[in-house]
Design a protein around this motif. Structure first.
Motif, PDB file in Angstrom:
ATOM      1  N   UNK A  88      47.039  70.734  22.433  1.00  0.00           N
ATOM      2  CA  UNK A  88      47.918  68.955  22.311  1.00  0.00           C
ATOM      3  C   UNK A  88      46.569  68.487  22.470  1.00  0.00           C
ATOM      4  N   UNK A  89      45.301  68.915  23.526  1.00  0.00           N
ATOM      5  CA  UNK A  89      44.127  68.007  23.195  1.00  0.00           C
ATOM      6  C   UNK A  89      43.456  67.630  21.421  1.00  0.00           C
ATOM      7  N   UNK A  90      42.852  69.588  21.159  1.00  0.00           N
ATOM      8  CA  UNK A  90      42.741  69.385  20.326  1.00  0.00           C
ATOM      9  C   UNK A  90      43.362  68.910  18.810  1.00  0.00           C
ATOM     10  N   UNK A  91      44.617  69.125  18.869  1.00  0.00           N
ATOM     11  CA  UNK A  91      45.384  68.608  17.736  1.00  0.00           C
ATOM     12  C   UNK A  91      44.487  67.159  18.463  1.00  0.00           C
ATOM     13  N   UNK A  92      44.913  66.453  19.394  1.00  0.00           N
ATOM     14  CA  UNK A  92      44.889  65.019  18.756  1.00  0.00           C
ATOM     15  C   UNK A  92      43.543  64.709  18.592  1.00  0.00           C
ATOM     16  N   UNK A  93      41.985  65.757  18.459  1.00  0.00           N
ATOM     17  CA  UNK A  93      41.308  65.372  18.681  1.00  0.00           C
ATOM     18  C   UNK A  93      40.651  64.927  16.836  1.00  0.00           C
ATOM     19  N   UNK A  94      41.521  65.879  16.209  1.00  0.00           N
ATOM     20  CA  UNK A  94      41.927  66.432  14.631  1.00  0.00           C
ATOM     21  C   UNK A  94      42.331  65.309  14.062  1.00  0.00           C
ATOM     22  N   UNK A  95      43.252  64.549  14.491  1.00  0.00           N
ATOM     23  CA  UNK A  95      43.506  63.425  14.640  1.00  0.00           C
ATOM     24  C   UNK A  95      43.181  61.903  14.861  1.00  0.00           C
ATOM     25  N   UNK A  96      41.713  61.626  15.373  1.00  0.00           N
ATOM     26  CA  UNK A  96      40.778  60.841  16.344  1.00  0.00           C
ATOM     27  C   UNK A  96      39.591  60.635  15.910  1.00  0.00           C
ATOM     28  N   UNK A 204      31.167  73.399  21.289  1.00  0.00           N
ATOM     29  CA  UNK A 204      31.552  74.920  21.226  1.00  0.00           C
ATOM     30  C   UNK A 204      31.924  74.664  19.952  1.00  0.00           C
ATOM     31  N   UNK A 205      34.153  74.334  20.739  1.00  0.00           N
ATOM     32  CA  UNK A 205      35.055  73.900  20.156  1.00  0.00           C
ATOM     33  C   UNK A 205      35.013  73.182  19.213  1.00  0.00           C
ATOM     34  N   UNK A 206      34.355  71.794  18.495  1.00  0.00           N
ATOM     35  CA  UNK A 206      34.323  71.896  17.460  1.00  0.00           C
ATOM     36  C   UNK A 206      33.928  72.990  16.502  1.00  0.00           C
ATOM     37  N   UNK A 207      32.614  72.995  16.906  1.00  0.00           N
ATOM     38  CA  UNK A 207      32.500  73.906  15.912  1.00  0.00           C
ATOM     39  C   UNK A 207      33.029  75.390  14.974  1.00  0.00           C
ATOM     40  N   UNK A 208      33.630  75.130  15.959  1.00  0.00           N
ATOM     41  CA  UNK A 208      34.564  76.652  15.600  1.00  0.00           C
ATOM     42  C   UNK A 208      35.906  75.897  14.776  1.00  0.00           C
ATOM     43  N   UNK A 209      36.322  74.909  14.698  1.00  0.00           N
ATOM     44  CA  UNK A 209      37.343  74.139  13.817  1.00  0.00           C
ATOM     45  C   UNK A 209      37.663  75.070  12.269  1.00  0.00           C
ATOM     46  N   UNK A 220      35.063  66.456  14.981  1.00  0.00           N
ATOM     47  CA  UNK A 220      35.960  66.850  15.992  1.00  0.00           C
ATOM     48  C   UNK A 220      35.302  66.785  17.036  1.00  0.00           C
ATOM     49  N   UNK A 221      33.795  67.430  17.069  1.00  0.00           N
ATOM     50  CA  UNK A 221      33.283  66.990  18.968  1.00  0.00           C
ATOM     51  C   UNK A 221      33.327  65.603  19.743  1.00  0.00           C
ATOM     52  N   UNK A 222      32.985  64.551  18.645  1.00  0.00           N
ATOM     53  CA  UNK A 222      33.673  63.584  18.905  1.00  0.00           C
ATOM     54  C   UNK A 222      34.924  63.311  19.330  1.00  0.00           C
ATOM     55  N   UNK A 223      36.250  63.520  18.976  1.00  0.00           N
ATOM     56  CA  UNK A 223      36.914  63.520  19.301  1.00  0.00           C
ATOM     57  C   UNK A 223      37.441  64.302  20.642  1.00  0.00           C
ATOM     58  N   UNK A 224      37.099  65.512  20.418  1.00  0.00           N
ATOM     59  CA  UNK A 224      36.975  65.880  21.577  1.00  0.00           C
ATOM     60  C   UNK A 224      36.164  65.550  22.779  1.00  0.00           C
ATOM     61  N   UNK A 225      35.033  65.209  22.387  1.00  0.00           N
ATOM     62  CA  UNK A 225      34.371  64.033  24.392  1.00  0.00           C
ATOM     63  C   UNK A 225      34.825  63.368  24.153  1.00  0.00           C
ATOM     64  N   UNK A 226      36.162  62.428  23.158  1.00  0.00           N
ATOM     65  CA  UNK A 226      35.999  60.973  23.385  1.00  0.00           C
ATOM     66  C   UNK A 226      35.478  59.544  22.999  1.00  0.00           C
ATOM     67  N   UNK A 227      33.573  60.199  22.380  1.00  0.00           N
ATOM     68  CA  UNK A 227      33.188  59.789  22.493  1.00  0.00           C
ATOM     69  C   UNK A 227      32.199  60.475  21.444  1.00  0.00           C
ATOM     70  N   UNK A 228      30.508  59.198  20.724  1.00  0.00           N
ATOM     71  CA  UNK A 228      30.749  60.093  19.531  1.00  0.00           C
ATOM     72  C   UNK A 228      29.387  60.762  19.969  1.00  0.00           C
TER      73      UNK A 228
END
Length: 315
Positions: A88-96, A204-209, A220-228
């Motif tokens: 769910x966290x990854x999906x949220x990052x893809x949408x944000x 790492x997780x963003x790079x593997x999208x 996506x890395x920014x979305x996962x971190x919640x910051x740029x």
């Protein structure tokens, strides 16, 4: 729950403090030839995948960390969620998604080695298996820019250490980095690359999208971190690199030249043979003071397998 740390070293400090059973420091000198892999393998046989911080690797001044992304619980905690909420966290990052922000300077350029100072052999020389042709870099994120759109592609590619200033590279046919290289080669211009070592698990997780070519994985890395992601201009190539990475290798893939690459023991459990592939001419290495070298064990090990499956789940 907040993400653990904002970069690789602060993430490691938080794991050490909050997940003491998932973090082991090894003072004894170890060899990069087979020994780090043997220790990972032995622990995996015991169903254990702690982060291993090798303080003393023979022949190099850089400590080595392996298994940073080998535990689902630790990866989830690094993103500020429980392990059941990872998809769910990854999906949220893809949408944000959050775009990177450029800054004027960063610790990754505290030390700058260019020209005759470049020596890849001073980095830890890690050989995983007795079937490998020699040392490889397997734990780095490779960044390149599309020559038309300027969008970045981030990916994991095995890199064969050929000599002090050259790396062999395997670009999976049909994948995005290979497409970018074909575009550059058709234009008769080298493809510039930044090789990033010392990445927060979110990077790492963003790079593997796995998704459309046009997606800039840094968003996506920014979305996962919640910051740029904070980025800084590279020293010798026209790319921006993560300001808080540990080590950056700057280089370019030479056009229309091919050299032997491999064999290398892959995640399938089989050794991929020797074949003619493009290679990278390294122009500079920049790093933080006291930089930590991040490694991912080549072959069918827990970290590599887990890293590749987490981004697949939301897809």
């Amino acid at each position: 729950m907040n993400p653990m740390g904002t970069d690789f070293r602060s993430f490691l400090q938080e794991v050490k403090a909050n997940f003491p059973t998932e973090y082991v420091e090894i003072d004894k000198q170890v060899s990069g030839t087979y020994e780090t892999t043997a220790i990972v393998t032995k622990l995996e046989m015991q169903k254990r995948t702690p982060i291993l911080f090798f303080k003393n690797v023979a022949g190099s001044d850089f400590p080595v960390v392996v298994n940073a992304c080998a535990s689902r619980s630790v990866v989830a905690a690094s993103l500020g969620v429980g392990k059941d909420d990872l998809s769910d966290k990854y999906l949220h990052a893809l949408n944000h998604m959050i775009k990177p922000v450029a800054v004027s300077s960063g610790p990754v350029q505290e030390m700058v080695l260019a020209g005759d100072q470049v020596d890849l052999k001073k980095l830890p020389q890690i050989t995983y298996h007795n079937t490998d042709v020699g040392p490889y870099i397997s734990g780095s994120i490779v960044m390149a820019k599309d020559p038309d759109t300027g969008s970045y592609n981030c990916s994991y590619n095995r890199l064969m250490v050929k000599d002090q200033k050259r790396l062999g590279i395997y670009m999976t046919p049909g994948k995005h980095l290979g497409q970018t290289y074909e575009k550059c080669e058709q234009r008769g211009k080298p493809m510039e690359l930044a090789i990033v070592l010392g990445s927060h698990p979110a990077w790492c997780m963003g790079a593997l999208f796995i998704g459309p070519y046009a997606t800039d994985e840094r968003d996506i890395m920014g979305g996962l971190m919640g910051r740029p992601l904070e980025v800084v201009p590279a020293k010798t190539i026209d790319l921006h690199v993560p300001a808080f990475a540990e080590i950056i290798i700057e280089g370019e893939v030479v056009n229309f030249e091919r050299e032997d690459e491999g064999p290398y023991g892959e995640f399938t459990g089989y050794s991929a043979g020797r074949i003619k592939r493009p290679y990278i001419r390294v122009k500079a290495i920049t790093h933080r003071k006291g930089a930590i070298y991040q490694d991912v064990c080549g072959g069918p090990h827990r970290e590599l397998l887990l890293m590749s499956t987490i981004p697949m789940e939301p897809s």
